[in-house]
Design an enzyme around this catalytic site. Sequence first.
Site, PDB file in Angstrom:
ATOM      1  N   GLN A 148       0.798  -1.227   0.000  1.00  0.00           N
ATOM      2  CA  GLN A 148       0.000   0.000   0.000  1.00  0.00           C
ATOM      3  C   GLN A 148       0.831   1.278   0.000  1.00  0.00           C
ATOM      4  OE1 GLN A 148      -2.685  -1.732   3.281  1.00  0.00           O
ATOM      5  NE2 GLN A 148      -4.086  -0.457   2.125  1.00  0.00           N
ATOM      6  N   ARG A 198       3.678  -0.238  13.014  1.00  0.00           N
ATOM      7  CA  ARG A 198       3.378  -1.547  12.434  1.00  0.00           C
ATOM      8  C   ARG A 198       3.452  -1.425  10.918  1.00  0.00           C
ATOM      9  NH1 ARG A 198      -2.146  -4.104  10.997  1.00  0.00           N
ATOM     10  NH2 ARG A 198      -1.421  -6.139  10.324  1.00  0.00           N
ATOM     11  N   HIS A 257       0.959  -9.290   4.461  1.00  0.00           N
ATOM     12  CA  HIS A 257      -0.203  -8.404   4.334  1.00  0.00           C
ATOM     13  C   HIS A 257      -0.670  -8.474   2.872  1.00  0.00           C
ATOM     14  CE1 HIS A 257      -2.293  -4.809   6.387  1.00  0.00           C
ATOM     15  NE2 HIS A 257      -2.890  -4.939   5.223  1.00  0.00           N
ATOM     16  N   ASN A 263      -1.862 -10.808   8.254  1.00  0.00           N
ATOM     17  CA  ASN A 263      -2.873  -9.776   8.415  1.00  0.00           C
ATOM     18  C   ASN A 263      -4.196 -10.268   7.842  1.00  0.00           C
ATOM     19  OD1 ASN A 263      -3.745  -6.906   8.915  1.00  0.00           O
ATOM     20  ND2 ASN A 263      -4.257  -7.130   6.740  1.00  0.00           N
ATOM     21  N   GLU A 264      -5.198 -10.366   8.701  1.00  0.00           N
ATOM     22  CA  GLU A 264      -6.566 -10.619   8.263  1.00  0.00           C
ATOM     23  C   GLU A 264      -6.719 -11.782   7.287  1.00  0.00           C
ATOM     24  OE1 GLU A 264      -8.262  -6.958   6.816  1.00  0.00           O
ATOM     25  OE2 GLU A 264      -8.000  -5.960   8.737  1.00  0.00           O
ATOM     26  N   ASN A 317      -8.171  -6.260  14.191  1.00  0.00           N
ATOM     27  CA  ASN A 317      -8.433  -5.127  13.295  1.00  0.00           C
ATOM     28  C   ASN A 317      -9.939  -4.949  13.238  1.00  0.00           C
ATOM     29  OD1 ASN A 317      -5.715  -5.415  12.792  1.00  0.00           O
ATOM     30  ND2 ASN A 317      -5.923  -5.814  10.599  1.00  0.00           N
ATOM     31  N   TYR A 345     -13.134  -2.006  12.353  1.00  0.00           N
ATOM     32  CA  TYR A 345     -13.433  -0.692  11.778  1.00  0.00           C
ATOM     33  C   TYR A 345     -14.857  -0.245  11.964  1.00  0.00           C
ATOM     34  CZ  TYR A 345      -8.965  -0.666   9.325  1.00  0.00           C
ATOM     35  OH  TYR A 345      -7.632  -0.646   9.036  1.00  0.00           O
ATOM     36  N   GLU A 373      -5.378  -2.479  14.055  1.00  0.00           N
ATOM     37  CA  GLU A 373      -5.884  -1.504  13.082  1.00  0.00           C
ATOM     38  C   GLU A 373      -7.242  -0.989  13.527  1.00  0.00           C
ATOM     39  OE1 GLU A 373      -6.195  -2.703   8.945  1.00  0.00           O
ATOM     40  OE2 GLU A 373      -4.235  -3.664   9.028  1.00  0.00           O
ATOM     41  N   GLU A 391      -5.556   1.932  -1.416  1.00  0.00           N
ATOM     42  CA  GLU A 391      -6.604   1.246  -0.660  1.00  0.00           C
ATOM     43  C   GLU A 391      -7.148   0.066  -1.485  1.00  0.00           C
ATOM     44  OE1 GLU A 391      -7.548   0.969   2.373  1.00  0.00           O
ATOM     45  OE2 GLU A 391      -9.370  -0.125   1.944  1.00  0.00           O
ATOM     46  N   TRP A 392      -6.265  -0.831  -1.858  1.00  0.00           N
ATOM     47  CA  TRP A 392      -6.617  -2.072  -2.541  1.00  0.00           C
ATOM     48  C   TRP A 392      -7.580  -1.825  -3.709  1.00  0.00           C
ATOM     49  CZ3 TRP A 392      -2.824  -4.944  -1.042  1.00  0.00           C
ATOM     50  CH2 TRP A 392      -2.351  -4.847   0.260  1.00  0.00           C
ATOM     51  N   PHE A 439      -7.269   6.962   4.204  1.00  0.00           N
ATOM     52  CA  PHE A 439      -7.338   6.568   5.621  1.00  0.00           C
ATOM     53  C   PHE A 439      -6.254   7.250   6.463  1.00  0.00           C
ATOM     54  CE2 PHE A 439     -10.268   2.942   6.358  1.00  0.00           C
ATOM     55  CZ  PHE A 439     -10.643   2.637   5.062  1.00  0.00           C
TER      56      PHE A 439
HETATM   57  C1  GBH Z   1      -7.879  -3.492   6.520  1.00  0.00           C
HETATM   58  O1  GBH Z   1      -8.812  -4.396   6.065  1.00  0.00           O
HETATM   59  C2  GBH Z   1      -6.601  -3.809   5.845  1.00  0.00           C
HETATM   60  O2  GBH Z   1      -5.773  -4.577   6.683  1.00  0.00           O
HETATM   61  C3  GBH Z   1      -5.867  -2.606   5.334  1.00  0.00           C
HETATM   62  O3  GBH Z   1      -4.863  -3.014   4.478  1.00  0.00           O
HETATM   63  C4  GBH Z   1      -6.847  -1.669   4.691  1.00  0.00           C
HETATM   64  O4  GBH Z   1      -6.212  -0.610   4.050  1.00  0.00           O
HETATM   65  C5  GBH Z   1      -7.750  -1.165   5.763  1.00  0.00           C
HETATM   66  O5  GBH Z   1      -8.372  -2.214   6.428  1.00  0.00           O
HETATM   67  C6  GBH Z   1      -8.835  -0.232   5.267  1.00  0.00           C
HETATM   68  O6  GBH Z   1      -9.717  -0.898   4.409  1.00  0.00           O
HETATM   69  O7  GBH Z   1     -19.053  -7.012   6.094  1.00  0.00           O
HETATM   70  O8  GBH Z   1     -18.390  -8.772   4.657  1.00  0.00           O
HETATM   71  O9  GBH Z   1     -18.300  -6.576   3.821  1.00  0.00           O
HETATM   72  C7  GBH Z   1     -10.123  -3.991   6.044  1.00  0.00           C
HETATM   73  C8  GBH Z   1     -10.991  -4.878   6.837  1.00  0.00           C
HETATM   74  C9  GBH Z   1     -12.637  -6.398   6.239  1.00  0.00           C
HETATM   75  C10 GBH Z   1     -13.228  -4.159   6.737  1.00  0.00           C
HETATM   76  C11 GBH Z   1     -13.929  -6.580   5.554  1.00  0.00           C
HETATM   77  C12 GBH Z   1     -14.535  -4.331   6.045  1.00  0.00           C
HETATM   78  C13 GBH Z   1     -16.183  -5.846   5.417  1.00  0.00           C
HETATM   79  C14 GBH Z   1     -16.605  -7.246   5.556  1.00  0.00           C
HETATM   80  N1  GBH Z   1     -12.232  -5.032   6.169  1.00  0.00           N
HETATM   81  N2  GBH Z   1     -14.929  -5.688   6.117  1.00  0.00           N
HETATM   82  S1  GBH Z   1     -18.205  -7.435   5.002  1.00  0.00           S
END
Ligand code: GBH
Length: 578
Positions: free
Chosen positions: A104, A159, A205, A250-251, A381, A383, A450, A525-526, A534
């Site tokens: 990223q 991190r 990641h 990561n995740e 993590n 959000y 996160e 952001e992917w 962010f």
């Molecule tokens: C993180 O993942 C990443 O680790 C990071 O790289 C990224 O930039 C950052 O967040 C911001 O996006 O309810 O089924 O739609 C994001 C974690 C996981 C959050 C999936 C939103 C939605 C699942 N995301 N979640 S769903």
Amino acid sequence: MFCTFWGGHAELMELPRTLPSRWQRIGPVLTVTGREPRKSAPNTAIPLAFLAAVATKAPLAPSRGALRRALRGRRRSCVVPAARTGFLAFPESFVFGVATSAYQIEGAAAEGRGPSIWDTFSTAGHAKDGATGEVACDHYHLFKEDIRLMSSLKVKAYRFSISWSRLLPNGDAAEPPSEEGLRFYSELLDALLQAGIEPWVTLYHWDLPEALHAKGGWLSKEMIVKAFGDYARICFHHFGDRVKYWITLNEPWCSAVLGYNTGDHAPGYTEETDTACYVAGHHLLLAHAEAAQIYREEFAQQGGEVGISLNADWRQADSEREEDLEAARRAMEFSLGWFAEPIYLGDYPKCMRESCGDRLPSFSASEKKKLFQSSDFFGLNSYSGNMAKAPPRPFEGTGYWEDIGVEWWHTDHQWARTDMDWPVVPWSLREILLYVQDRYKPMGGIIVTENGCACEPDISAELDERPGALLPRPWDGVRRATSSDFEDPERVRFFRAHLSAVHAAIERKAQVKGYFAWSFLDNFEWAEGYGKRFGIVRVDFQTQERTIKSSGHFLARVFEANGLEAPAKEEQYPGRTF
Ligand code: GBH
């Protein structure tokens, strides 16, 4: 809030559901009991002073005098609203930091780095506006400046992730690691330590070396588990003298579901039967366990810790109906539990086995043993949060969301939303932390690895509409002074509310040991490309200039003071207070 005062004793509890609804809107309350805490229903004695507060919905903190009066009264218990006010101090050893990941921010895709699945995926046009991580924030060339910036923001811990294919261009540890790659991470670590910033290093990641994807990637058990273990060993060997906190993955939920089910993320795999995500998830878990075991067996003398970062958003039952409570439990088990339960409870959640049958792979006895307690801390993590509701009738067919069988997108429309459209639900962070503590009792505690938001002021969109604004160009080598005049009040509000939620969880005995804000910089952001920002530092992708946002200054004060002022009433979000 748990406190002992002049012989009395108080603890937070939820308002009983049977109270009139206007009381519930106040949220959690303080139960105050006398010298000998009583088991009897605490809401039987509510002093008039507090009734008034409740009726006016004032989020009061109980004053000392009020508590003393309550205790002096005939009855020895009462209920008072316990909204959070005043200064919220964090434990002295609390770790405050910021987070990023390699693909990223680094850029420098052509400088000695082998391609990863994110290069392939993004250069094929799968991210918004054709965005790729080829240049990103050009952190590869600007890391010294970036670390200086971190220092000025009083960051205590950073991190970041290592790009697997920057160290091993073909992913293969049989080949010697790239000198250039070793040098980059080595210099980065030295610069951090010199600045007094503790490195927390993620090994993976999401940027799998393309060469390993060609050999089957996360679907190829023996290959990937060994390859990840070998790569981890190289990292421990070269950097373990300076790194004491490792995060294996990561995740993995995102790698499995977004990578091998919805196809929104690299490698963009989709298929009919929705089995691949469970297979990938299984191998991700085994790879984590392999790396953790290698560290414990071969590098114990380095004295560090190895954990994993799991993502989940809290799901709150939509009602007290048994089917909705069950829906909320299933939602948590299918998201967080999928990866947490093999590590903390010994196997996949029962409800997953029941729904998925053989589509969910099984662990052998020795694999279970290797996974059990294989994480020295619980990286979380988180959000957002949402509601969970049972569907009117069971879903048909197989598929990840059909397997869960929950109305996954059910929401509360009064909630604020970020630029990602994610609901802003600060109390859900407190809930999920208490859930993790209660259910998994993780050794080494919980680290919020996160939390953050994309929520820019309107001016950002205007700036980003200029031609080329979101097409990163490499840094031209000219040093410029960092300006610091970018106002992002919504992000300040977000961080204040969420940090106060973390504080509330700690007061209720969740062993939360650290918090990393996502993210240090605006970045790639992917699948969303560069439009969703962010960062606590704004990046001008045309010049690579950094501008500290007001949220950066806000966090700097939090980091320095080791705490913050609780949100004022008008800063709180709609929904439950805490
Ligand atoms: C993180 O993942 C990443 O680790 C990071 O790289 C990224 O930039 C950052 O967040 C911001 O996006 O309810 O089924 O739609 C994001 C974690 C996981 C959050 C999936 C939103 C939605 C699942 N995301 N979640 S769903």
